[in-house]
Design a protein around this motif. Sequence first.
Motif, PDB file in Angstrom:
ATOM      1  N   THR B   4       0.816  -1.215   0.000  1.00 48.64           N
ATOM      2  CA  THR B   4       0.000   0.000   0.000  1.00 48.64           C
ATOM      3  C   THR B   4       0.848   1.261   0.000  1.00 48.64           C
ATOM      4  OG1 THR B   4      -0.118   0.008   2.404  1.00 48.64           O
ATOM      5  CG2 THR B   4      -1.876  -1.142   1.226  1.00 48.64           C
ATOM      6  N   LEU B   5       2.181   1.102  -0.035  1.00 50.70           N
ATOM      7  CA  LEU B   5       3.035   2.290  -0.101  1.00 50.70           C
ATOM      8  C   LEU B   5       3.833   2.358  -1.401  1.00 50.70           C
ATOM      9  CD1 LEU B   5       4.175   2.633   3.602  1.00 50.70           C
ATOM     10  CD2 LEU B   5       2.603   4.098   2.330  1.00 50.70           C
ATOM     11  N   ALA B  64     -10.098   1.976  -2.331  1.00 50.52           N
ATOM     12  CA  ALA B  64      -9.409   1.196  -1.304  1.00 50.52           C
ATOM     13  C   ALA B  64     -10.307   0.084  -0.763  1.00 50.52           C
ATOM     14  CB  ALA B  64      -8.945   2.119  -0.173  1.00 50.52           C
ATOM     15  N   THR B  79     -10.509   3.883  10.462  1.00 50.59           N
ATOM     16  CA  THR B  79      -9.698   5.087  10.291  1.00 50.59           C
ATOM     17  C   THR B  79      -9.945   6.022  11.460  1.00 50.59           C
ATOM     18  OG1 THR B  79      -8.969   6.732   8.671  1.00 50.59           O
ATOM     19  CG2 THR B  79     -11.342   6.550   9.036  1.00 50.59           C
ATOM     20  N   THR B 147      -9.054  -3.498   8.714  1.00 45.53           N
ATOM     21  CA  THR B 147      -7.907  -2.948   7.990  1.00 45.53           C
ATOM     22  C   THR B 147      -7.943  -1.427   8.092  1.00 45.53           C
ATOM     23  OG1 THR B 147      -8.012  -4.754   6.410  1.00 45.53           O
ATOM     24  CG2 THR B 147      -6.792  -2.780   5.728  1.00 45.53           C
ATOM     25  N   ILE B 149      -7.403   2.146   6.839  1.00 46.17           N
ATOM     26  CA  ILE B 149      -7.244   2.818   5.543  1.00 46.17           C
ATOM     27  C   ILE B 149      -6.814   4.258   5.828  1.00 46.17           C
ATOM     28  CG2 ILE B 149      -8.323   3.469   3.359  1.00 46.17           C
ATOM     29  CD1 ILE B 149      -8.418   0.500   3.609  1.00 46.17           C
ATOM     30  N   HIS B 150      -5.551   4.528   5.551  1.00 51.07           N
ATOM     31  CA  HIS B 150      -5.020   5.872   5.790  1.00 51.07           C
ATOM     32  C   HIS B 150      -5.622   6.847   4.772  1.00 51.07           C
ATOM     33  CE1 HIS B 150      -2.098   9.145   6.182  1.00 51.07           C
ATOM     34  NE2 HIS B 150      -1.864   8.650   7.382  1.00 51.07           N
ATOM     35  N   ASN B 153      -1.790   8.395   2.777  1.00 54.00           N
ATOM     36  CA  ASN B 153      -0.498   7.708   2.628  1.00 54.00           C
ATOM     37  C   ASN B 153      -0.728   6.248   2.244  1.00 54.00           C
ATOM     38  OD1 ASN B 153       2.257   8.323   2.709  1.00 54.00           O
ATOM     39  ND2 ASN B 153       2.510   7.144   4.587  1.00 54.00           N
ATOM     40  N   ASP B 154      -1.381   6.058   1.107  1.00 52.23           N
ATOM     41  CA  ASP B 154      -1.839   4.731   0.695  1.00 52.23           C
ATOM     42  C   ASP B 154      -2.014   4.765  -0.823  1.00 52.23           C
ATOM     43  OD1 ASP B 154      -3.821   2.704  -0.115  1.00 52.23           O
ATOM     44  OD2 ASP B 154      -4.072   2.326   2.024  1.00 52.23           O
ATOM     45  N   SER B 155      -1.397   3.806  -1.505  1.00 55.18           N
ATOM     46  CA  SER B 155      -1.399   3.872  -2.974  1.00 55.18           C
ATOM     47  C   SER B 155      -2.796   3.687  -3.561  1.00 55.18           C
ATOM     48  CB  SER B 155      -0.430   2.848  -3.565  1.00 55.18           C
ATOM     49  OG  SER B 155      -0.807   1.563  -3.170  1.00 55.18           O
ATOM     50  N   ARG B 156      -3.672   2.932  -2.866  1.00 49.89           N
ATOM     51  CA  ARG B 156      -5.041   2.745  -3.384  1.00 49.89           C
ATOM     52  C   ARG B 156      -5.827   4.055  -3.312  1.00 49.89           C
ATOM     53  NH1 ARG B 156      -5.802  -1.873   1.024  1.00 49.89           N
ATOM     54  NH2 ARG B 156      -4.946  -0.082   2.135  1.00 49.89           N
TER      55      ARG B 156
END
Lengths: 318, 318
Positions: B4-5, B64, B79, B147, B149-150, B153-156
């Motif tokens: 995810t980064l 995401a 979150t 999970t 979910i930022h 700072n998360d590629s999704r």
Amino acid sequence: MIDTLSIPTISDIKAAHRIIDPYAHRTPVLSSTKVNTRSKASVFFKCENFQKVGAFKFRGACNAVLTLSDKDAEQGVATHSSGNHAQALALAARIRGIKAYVVMPENAPKVKVEAVKNYGAEVTFCEASLDAREGTLAEVVKRTGATTIHPYNDSRIVAGQGTAAVELLEECPFLDIVMTPIGGGGLLSGTALAVKSINPDIEVIGTEPVEADDAYRSFKEGKLIPAYSTNTIADGLRTSLGELPFQIIQKHVDDILTVDEESIISAMRFIWERMNMIIEPSCAVPVAALFNNQERFAGKKIGIIITGGNVDLDNLPW
Amino acid sequence: MIDTLSIPTISDIKAAHRIIDPYAHRTPVLSSTKVNTRSKASVFFKCENFQKVGAFKFRGACNAVLTLSDKDAEQGVATHSSGNHAQALALAARIRGIKAYVVMPENAPKVKVEAVKNYGAEVTFCEASLDAREGTLAEVVKRTGATTIHPYNDSRIVAGQGTAAVELLEECPFLDIVMTPIGGGGLLSGTALAVKSINPDIEVIGTEPVEADDAYRSFKEGKLIPAYSTNTIADGLRTSLGELPFQIIQKHVDDILTVDEESIISAMRFIWERMNMIIEPSCAVPVAALFNNQERFAGKKIGIIITGGNVDLDNLPW
């Protein structure tokens, strides 16, 4: 000379659409889960608050000005108005490169006067009575030879206003019902002509404040009855229904619903908060009718024409 | 398990677009003669204030949540947020039919808490410090197996936010420049990846309040510098730039401009009054940068992503 009090046909509306198309915004149709959840209907808003000058009025004014003969156009156009029609006419005249003369009451909000002047119109002030406005307009017309463009009792205006419904039905041909507010009746009559010509099965419903219900009473009694109260926050709807629109409404509109002031303010705030759109109180009127008549509208696909968004941010009703 | 980064590719962004398309609004691109006249540019606003939950954040959260494995999804998502990301994650979870756990500070505005609850999320309150929020979130995740979910700072998330620029360029392929505000950097980094992949000649410019200029300073100095002031009305931009977005911004963003608070409020009111749209202070930041840098932008075709419209109507800055 064209007859400005004849009933427009769908051809007139389609011609108006071609004429104004290069100058008007094709406004978006937006929907909102929150509105649908509250109303239990599927609602499609034709957002004329994003139209040029912030209101559908630009459609009619643009059509009227651009279809003038060159000879008439040369001497300019005139109206008395403190509202959206004045700005619309001023911008349409600027597009054609001709003069616009606007008579405004001397107590008109400065911001509205500035807006009209910014579009290049010549403003003449008068006392704040209908007599003074009409008298001053007559003097202006006599002096200049300008053509008076009435805000709604004019077939070119009605045809122009009908173009919003044409676009709405191009995008949403599946609608069961189309709703608009009613002030002078230009929008509702143009909408009804367009909708019924395109698909007579679609219901057309007008909506009005209880506090300015002249169209409702005229429609129910079958004769034009002037407004006896205009004590509504929906300032765009205080004007009385015009004769030409009334003829069309009698024939082509299915029903007229009325709503109280509290419902109007509450619906207006709902749209501001949930749809992030600035709508003026007038276009909260059909939204209020939608929310107040859930059993009637549940399960239906409903188009609502959002008429404009010209409000004073320093003077909100909450 | 996906990384995810990692930096998303244009394929990731296009995949995100296909994934969220059935659930997200395709928001309109609007323009305004008044904005163009004032800026001497041609400006095209991608109106994410009309997106689901009233903000672009729905795009990233939806991507995401919908790309989680079934096994991970089963245990829900979590979150800590008092802003648009919380609502976006809650709605995305509801769409997938899974649980959302949102940690909110106990002083969060009631209306925001209600909004998150209305989307079906479980809210856990904590003290109003970052430590308390992170600690409480860790407890929630430990208890539920959800999970995290930022918000950026998360590629999704970055891939999802990039889909707004994909739509903007589909509609306006002729743009010279695309501008967004910068908070955590999810929107700007997703936008830069999308724009530069589609047409590397288009400039991408980030905009930030002077009062929260950590991205500006990080960009100029080439290393991530945390915000030392967040004293700005643009509440969505108070957060510090994330590491993943910063990597992308360093490589793909052409410039970052800053604006003062007075310009933000003035630009916000200009858009409300002239475009009849409710925009939050954060998205007035690129508009202020446009108005403040006329010599730079005159004659250009500029896309601006309007990030959202979530404001408190009882507490306006004028």
